[in-house]
Write an enzyme that holds these catalytic residues in place. Sequence first.
Site, PDB file in Angstrom:
ATOM      1  N   SER A   1      77.303  37.391  42.686  1.00  0.00           N
ATOM      2  CA  SER A   1      76.471  36.729  41.724  1.00  0.00           C
ATOM      3  C   SER A   1      77.709  36.400  40.480  1.00  0.00           C
ATOM      4  O   SER A   1      78.300  37.347  39.957  1.00  0.00           O
ATOM      5  CB  SER A   1      75.448  37.496  41.548  1.00  0.00           C
TER       6      SER A   1
HETATM    7  N1  SAM Z   1      73.939  40.663  43.739  1.00  0.00           N
HETATM    8  C1  SAM Z   1      75.009  40.572  44.888  1.00  0.00           C
HETATM    9  C2  SAM Z   1      76.296  40.826  43.994  1.00  0.00           C
HETATM   10  O1  SAM Z   1      76.420  40.880  43.023  1.00  0.00           O
HETATM   11  O2  SAM Z   1      77.114  40.853  45.056  1.00  0.00           O
HETATM   12  C3  SAM Z   1      75.033  39.320  45.553  1.00  0.00           C
HETATM   13  C4  SAM Z   1      73.848  39.369  46.451  1.00  0.00           C
HETATM   14  S1  SAM Z   1      74.164  37.774  47.492  1.00  0.00           S
HETATM   15  C5  SAM Z   1      74.052  36.296  46.489  1.00  0.00           C
HETATM   16  C6  SAM Z   1      72.673  37.794  48.582  1.00  0.00           C
HETATM   17  C7  SAM Z   1      72.856  39.081  49.550  1.00  0.00           C
HETATM   18  O3  SAM Z   1      71.505  39.102  49.875  1.00  0.00           O
HETATM   19  C8  SAM Z   1      73.622  38.759  50.530  1.00  0.00           C
HETATM   20  O4  SAM Z   1      74.468  39.944  50.725  1.00  0.00           O
HETATM   21  C9  SAM Z   1      72.909  38.654  51.989  1.00  0.00           C
HETATM   22  O5  SAM Z   1      73.361  39.257  53.098  1.00  0.00           O
HETATM   23  C10 SAM Z   1      71.699  39.371  51.241  1.00  0.00           C
HETATM   24  N2  SAM Z   1      70.306  39.290  52.179  1.00  0.00           N
HETATM   25  C11 SAM Z   1      69.767  38.071  52.610  1.00  0.00           C
HETATM   26  N3  SAM Z   1      68.601  38.555  53.003  1.00  0.00           N
HETATM   27  C12 SAM Z   1      68.488  39.891  53.122  1.00  0.00           C
HETATM   28  C13 SAM Z   1      67.357  40.672  53.577  1.00  0.00           C
HETATM   29  N4  SAM Z   1      66.180  40.196  54.052  1.00  0.00           N
HETATM   30  N5  SAM Z   1      67.412  41.868  53.240  1.00  0.00           N
HETATM   31  C14 SAM Z   1      68.461  42.392  52.448  1.00  0.00           C
HETATM   32  N6  SAM Z   1      69.541  41.683  52.125  1.00  0.00           N
HETATM   33  C15 SAM Z   1      69.536  40.390  52.515  1.00  0.00           C
END
Ligand code: SAM
Length: 224
Positions: free
Chosen positions: A74
């Site tokens: 992010s």
């Molecule tokens: N906050 C994180 C960082 O600073 O690196 C970035 C997160 S990224 C934008 C969103 C994440 O949500 C991805 O790694 C994706 O695989 C995960 N994701 C999507 N659906 C999900 C679910 N149902 N449960 C857990 N994680 C999920």
Amino acid sequence: MFNHATRPSAPKGISFPEQRAWMVRHQLEAWGIADPRVLDAMRRTPRELFVPEAEQDATYDDGPLPIGDGQTISQPYVVAHMTETLRLRGDERVLEIGTGSGYQTAVLSLLAAEVFTVERLARLAQLAHQTLERWGADNVRFRVGDGSLGWPEHSPYDAIIVTCAAPVVPQPLVQQLADGGRMIAPVGPRGYQDLVLVRRVGEQVTQERLSPVAFVPLIGEHGW
Ligand code: SAM
């Protein structure tokens, strides 16, 4: 994921700690992030540890960066803004959905007593776990699975942060929010959403729309 405003990228050719201090001043403080604890945590969290080798030059640019598997780390401003809305004071139990690189997790680990983080992709969860362990975070618990279901075993949570976008606020997460708890989540169609702040007081649950964002989708039973 991005926020529509454009902030300046940190200058290259200075050290990462210098770029980090610059980022906090020019991308966060100058754009309204005011909670001193959040600013301090952003100053102490080395984003370079969570950014892939190929993207190191862009570590303190104003934007998300690819981390593989179609996912992103992010944007610093969005991490700080979402964290600030939770009003953490240090004794909270926090649930994070979407561990990704672990950068947001690291910031939370400096601001709360315990962090529970759920990621659906095992490779990312494992990498984030290793990075956070190496960095010295000792108050984070990891789980691989569908975070749209929350992590009921450790509920209720004083704060919940969702770092992937859902069509509506996932109900299991509302149910796992403590009395007086706050949740921040991107909610809306694929491609663009609003950050929604959910507050629970007793059985009363309110939702407030904050700023526009664009996050990768929450894939799961209560997501897409
Ligand atoms: N906050 C994180 C960082 O600073 O690196 C970035 C997160 S990224 C934008 C969103 C994440 O949500 C991805 O790694 C994706 O695989 C995960 N994701 C999507 N659906 C999900 C679910 N149902 N449960 C857990 N994680 C999920």
